[in-house]
Structure formats: structure tokens, C-alpha cells
Design a protein around this motif. Structure first.
Motif, mmCIF file in Angstrom:
data_model
loop_
_atom_site.group_PDB
_atom_site.id
_atom_site.type_symbol
_atom_site.label_atom_id
_atom_site.label_comp_id
_atom_site.label_asym_id
_atom_site.label_seq_id
_atom_site.Cartn_x
_atom_site.Cartn_y
_atom_site.Cartn_z
ATOM 1 N N UNK A 1 11.439 -0.629 -11.498
ATOM 2 C CA UNK A 1 10.726 -0.859 -10.251
ATOM 3 C C UNK A 1 9.134 -2.598 -10.255
ATOM 4 N N UNK A 2 9.706 -2.507 -11.789
ATOM 5 C CA UNK A 2 8.099 -3.446 -12.010
ATOM 6 C C UNK A 2 8.821 -4.795 -10.683
ATOM 7 N N UNK A 3 10.579 -4.991 -11.457
ATOM 8 C CA UNK A 3 10.957 -6.930 -11.478
ATOM 9 C C UNK A 3 11.067 -6.592 -9.546
ATOM 10 N N UNK A 4 10.764 -8.020 -9.069
ATOM 11 C CA UNK A 4 10.755 -8.339 -8.033
ATOM 12 C C UNK A 4 12.173 -8.640 -7.940
ATOM 13 N N UNK A 5 13.316 -8.202 -5.932
ATOM 14 C CA UNK A 5 11.890 -7.736 -5.359
ATOM 15 C C UNK A 5 11.643 -6.755 -5.146
ATOM 16 N N UNK A 6 11.591 -5.504 -6.738
ATOM 17 C CA UNK A 6 11.297 -3.767 -5.542
ATOM 18 C C UNK A 6 8.987 -4.340 -6.193
ATOM 19 N N UNK A 7 8.449 -4.168 -5.562
ATOM 20 C CA UNK A 7 7.165 -4.286 -5.268
ATOM 21 C C UNK A 7 6.291 -3.352 -6.532
ATOM 22 N N UNK A 8 7.129 -3.295 -7.640
ATOM 23 C CA UNK A 8 5.601 -2.318 -8.563
ATOM 24 C C UNK A 8 4.845 -3.057 -9.162
ATOM 25 N N UNK A 9 4.942 -4.176 -10.095
ATOM 26 C CA UNK A 9 4.677 -5.313 -10.240
ATOM 27 C C UNK A 9 2.748 -5.421 -9.424
ATOM 28 N N UNK A 10 3.254 -5.457 -8.007
ATOM 29 C CA UNK A 10 2.399 -5.939 -7.190
ATOM 30 C C UNK A 10 1.637 -5.225 -6.846
ATOM 31 N N UNK A 11 2.707 -3.401 -7.050
ATOM 32 C CA UNK A 11 1.427 -2.269 -6.498
ATOM 33 C C UNK A 11 0.725 -2.005 -8.045
ATOM 34 N N UNK A 12 1.173 -2.185 -9.569
ATOM 35 C CA UNK A 12 0.308 -1.719 -10.407
ATOM 36 C C UNK A 12 -0.754 -2.602 -10.635
ATOM 37 N N UNK A 13 -0.597 -3.778 -10.089
ATOM 38 C CA UNK A 13 -2.281 -5.132 -9.925
ATOM 39 C C UNK A 13 -3.252 -4.144 -8.884
ATOM 40 N N UNK B 1 9.683 -9.189 -2.585
ATOM 41 C CA UNK B 1 8.384 -7.909 -2.935
ATOM 42 C C UNK B 1 7.029 -7.841 -2.511
ATOM 43 N N UNK B 2 6.411 -9.238 -2.277
ATOM 44 C CA UNK B 2 5.422 -9.227 -1.329
ATOM 45 C C UNK B 2 5.390 -8.187 -0.025
ATOM 46 N N UNK B 3 5.605 -8.692 0.739
ATOM 47 C CA UNK B 3 6.164 -7.765 2.046
ATOM 48 C C UNK B 3 6.103 -5.918 1.462
ATOM 49 N N UNK B 4 6.994 -6.000 0.606
ATOM 50 C CA UNK B 4 6.585 -4.316 0.026
ATOM 51 C C UNK B 4 5.877 -3.682 -0.370
ATOM 52 N N UNK B 5 5.311 -4.603 -1.044
ATOM 53 C CA UNK B 5 4.037 -4.289 -1.428
ATOM 54 C C UNK B 5 2.741 -4.019 -0.589
#
Length: 187
Positions: free
Chosen positions: A98-110, A133-137
Motif C-alpha cells: 500500500x506504500x507504492x504509488x498509485x496507492x496512497x500509503x506513502x502520502x498517508x503515512x507522511x 496517489x495524490x488524489x487517493x490521499x
């Protein structure tokens, strides 16, 4: 808090279809470091959120990755800028988390680590997965035409409706700092 999230390869530095694997291969896109310095000097916190599947594929190791980021920070310091944090997904594309874009995990973690909502936070990338990813986050996606950006724009134009598009990170930063980025740019 004023915040900007940047993809790395293709936004800050030149990208390569064979991956950027070493300090020698890490070359800044003209004007990108100065743009980040302008953000830093204007009171923005700048974070990188980048897929780095070359790690998961064994194309380079964590020491090489760290050396590339050290070079980026050193060059930024020379022009008065800095990156406040680097988030990355080392996942192999076929074993994505879930960290790898296009999933939003990295941005949500930030966002979680900073204790904030990403609504209206610009997230600048050069590929459709960055936009998704940006949209999903809940962040505000921005596309630049450097790196894979022109191809992304040509191949996914309808999916980018309502997304601000700039020729480069430097052009985006000028628009942001002058208040001219309030509406999507198409030219």
C-alpha cells in the motif's frame, strides 16, 4: 504549515528507463534545485515521496540510494534549500504494498507523521501513478512535463482534467509563490 510533496525521479532529477542507480547517474533537472530552495526560503516544508523499485529489484542498494539523497541534499544546501523528509517505497512492482504509488500509503503515512490533512497540499509528479496517489490521499495533484510528464499528459489527457500542469517544477514554484496556481494550466 506550508507543505509541498515532490516525486523525485523526473521531477527533481533526470529520470531513466533503466533507473537512476548511482550518484553518478543522479543529475538534477535544470532549475529544480533552485525551485526547491525558493520553497524552503518561502517557509515551505518540502518532502519527497518516491517509488524506488530499483531497490526491490536489486538494481542498487540502500547505500547507493542514501548516497543519491545525500548528493541531492548537499546540492540543495549550496543553493539555500532542503528536503525536510524522504519517503520511499522500495517495493518490487510485482510485489507492491500500500506504500507504492498509485496507492496512497506513502502520502498517508507522511500526513500521519506530520499530524495533518493533505487537503490542498500540492503533490507534484510526472506520472499517472503520482496523480492517482495524490488524489487517493486527498492531496492536490500537480503534473510537470519533465521526466515522464509529457508522455503522461499525451496518454492520459482525459484522466488529468482539472489537474494543474506545468512545464517544470520551477514553473510550478513560480506559480505557487506568486499565487498564480489557483487554476489548472493547460498551455
Amino acid at each position: 504549515m506550508k507543505l509541498v510533496i515532490l516525486d523525485r525521479d523526473g521531477v527533481i532529477n533526470e529520470d531513466s528507463p533503466r533507473y537512476v542507480k548511482s550518484v553518478a547517474e543522479w543529475q538534477p533537472i535544470p532549475g529544480s534545485l533552485e525551485a526547491i530552495a525558493r520553497l524552503s526560503q518561502a517557509g515551505y516544508r518540502v518532502f519527497v515521496a518516491s517509488n524506488q523499485s530499483g531497490l526491490g529489484q536489486g538494481l542498487f542498494d540502500y547505500d547507493a540510494f542514501s548516497a543519491m539523497n545525500d548528493r541531492m541534499q548537499t546540492l540543495l544546501a549550496e543553493v539555500g534549500g532542503r528536503i525536510d523528509g524522504i519517503f520511499f517505497a522500495p517495493d518490487h512492482p510485482q510485489q507492491a504494498t500500500a506504500q507504492r504509488k498509485p496507492a496512497p500509503g506513502m502520502l498517508l503515512d507522511l500526513a500521519k507523521r506530520l499530524g495533518l490533512n493533505l487537503e490542498e497540499v500540492p503533490s507534484v509528479g510526472d506520472s499517472l501513478r503520482d496523480i492517482e496517489a495524490a488524489r487517493a490521499a486527498g492531496a492536490r495533484p500537480v503534473l510537470v512535463r519533465t521526466g515522464n510528464g509529457r508522455r503522461t499528459e499525451a496518454e492520459h489527457g482525459p484522466s488529468l482534467r482539472g489537474i494543474a500542469v506545468y512545464d517544470s517544477l520551477a514553473d510550478f514554484v513560480v506559480a505557487l509563490l506568486t499565487g498564480a496556481d489557483q487554476r489548472p494550466q493547460t498551455a
